[in-house]
Design an enzyme around this catalytic site. Sequence first.
Site, mmCIF file in Angstrom:
data_model
loop_
_atom_site.group_PDB
_atom_site.id
_atom_site.type_symbol
_atom_site.label_atom_id
_atom_site.label_comp_id
_atom_site.label_asym_id
_atom_site.label_seq_id
_atom_site.Cartn_x
_atom_site.Cartn_y
_atom_site.Cartn_z
ATOM 1 N N MET A 40 28.592 56.756 -4.913
ATOM 2 C CA MET A 40 28.948 58.223 -4.243
ATOM 3 C C MET A 40 29.154 58.871 -3.822
ATOM 4 S SD MET A 40 27.754 56.170 -0.232
ATOM 5 C CE MET A 40 30.422 55.755 -0.253
ATOM 6 N N GLY A 41 29.268 59.016 -5.374
ATOM 7 C CA GLY A 41 29.615 60.475 -5.764
ATOM 8 C C GLY A 41 31.221 60.824 -5.924
ATOM 9 N N GLY A 46 37.041 54.518 -12.422
ATOM 10 C CA GLY A 46 35.650 53.590 -12.405
ATOM 11 C C GLY A 46 34.327 53.823 -12.598
ATOM 12 N N HIS A 47 34.000 54.670 -11.857
ATOM 13 C CA HIS A 47 32.667 55.072 -12.019
ATOM 14 C C HIS A 47 31.923 54.487 -13.341
ATOM 15 C CE1 HIS A 47 33.278 56.781 -7.728
ATOM 16 N NE2 HIS A 47 32.594 56.041 -7.509
ATOM 17 N N GLN A 71 25.740 53.395 5.249
ATOM 18 C CA GLN A 71 26.695 52.032 5.540
ATOM 19 C C GLN A 71 28.492 52.451 5.884
ATOM 20 O OE1 GLN A 71 26.206 52.640 0.911
ATOM 21 N NE2 GLN A 71 28.642 51.866 1.034
ATOM 22 N N ASP A 161 34.570 46.160 -5.568
ATOM 23 C CA ASP A 161 34.188 45.916 -4.517
ATOM 24 C C ASP A 161 33.682 44.893 -4.427
ATOM 25 O OD1 ASP A 161 34.384 48.569 -2.923
ATOM 26 O OD2 ASP A 161 33.905 49.194 -4.776
ATOM 27 N N SER A 197 37.083 57.004 -4.551
ATOM 28 C CA SER A 197 37.245 58.415 -3.583
ATOM 29 C C SER A 197 37.663 58.647 -3.071
ATOM 30 C CB SER A 197 35.530 58.169 -3.977
ATOM 31 O OG SER A 197 35.151 57.745 -4.853
ATOM 32 N N ARG A 198 38.435 57.578 -1.881
ATOM 33 C CA ARG A 198 39.141 57.881 -1.213
ATOM 34 C C ARG A 198 40.377 58.107 -1.312
ATOM 35 N NH1 ARG A 198 35.403 53.750 1.225
ATOM 36 N NH2 ARG A 198 34.248 54.550 2.564
#
Length: 310
Positions: A40-41, A46-47, A71, A161, A197-198
């Site tokens: 989700m950008g 991690g990505h 989602q 996740d 990202s959060r």
Amino acid sequence: MSHSISSSIPMRTLRAVSQLRDSLQPARQAGLTVGLVPTMGALHEGHLSLIRRARERCDVVVVSLFVNPAQFDERADLDRYPRTEREDARLAERAGADILFAPAAEDVYPAGFASCVEVLGITDRLEGAVRGAAHFRGVTTVVTKLFNMAQPDVAFFGQKDAQQALVIKRLVEDLNMPVAIEVCPTVRERDGLAMSSRNAHLLPGERTRATGLFEALEASKRLSREGERRADTLVAAAREALARADIEPEYVALVDPDTLEPVERLQGPALLAISARVGDTRLIDNAILEPSHQEISISRTGASPAKAPA
Ligand code: AMP
């Protein structure tokens, strides 16, 4: 070692499914493998670890960037989700992506869209219990669409996740989707906080407290290494560590890593999963706990723990 098509060709950003299909066609005809990293950008290490792994394993690497409205269980969370496409493109290319697929929401969910894909059972627990059924329905629907769009040989997901990865594996197996799922380890900040990202939403004091999730996992892991097998005690140790960081969890659960059913004793690998709000930011983290080797070796000799020291 995979054959990279990216060494000389710059990464392309594509928006339309037809463009994506057209550009993957020659590679597919040449028998090259396609790897997909759905994101989700707001890309972070991690990505990037998933993209690098895809680069190692596949000939063509597609990174999808789509903030999937379906989602999100809270409108405010969707509205404030970080959107940093230009920087994401730079990072994805450096990590080895060949294609950044960034479709518009209207193209993913055009007027009249009326289908969904749902995995039952394991989606009711943990994140599903807190976020509602729509969350995983949104995830499995968009992942199915992305798989149909890119038709990857391998798709890469993060252990961060853990429930999502399990749900995707179930989806692929149940619906005979011809894609292999690789789950990659959680990448953490130096102080243990799982990258997300959060995390960008955390205020300075919250950022310090947020390491409480990692400390909770470590506290429980330490106990399990010392031979503790009672789930209640292992969960209580995690809860105490969270309380020390002034964090009230939404859940702390020790569950079977395949069924997500709660376990009472640590008899094999179990998933310790935590979710908590720190300020306004919802964080999740997890670890696999294993029964300590000492107890395993005792049981392998066939002696009861009580007799073992003699
Ligand atoms: P997201 O953009 O949050 O939807 O995440 C896209 C993918 O990156 C998912 O498969 C996540 O599990 C994975 N991911 C997110 N954070 C991490 C992390 N800290 N370490 C490893 N993988 C991650």
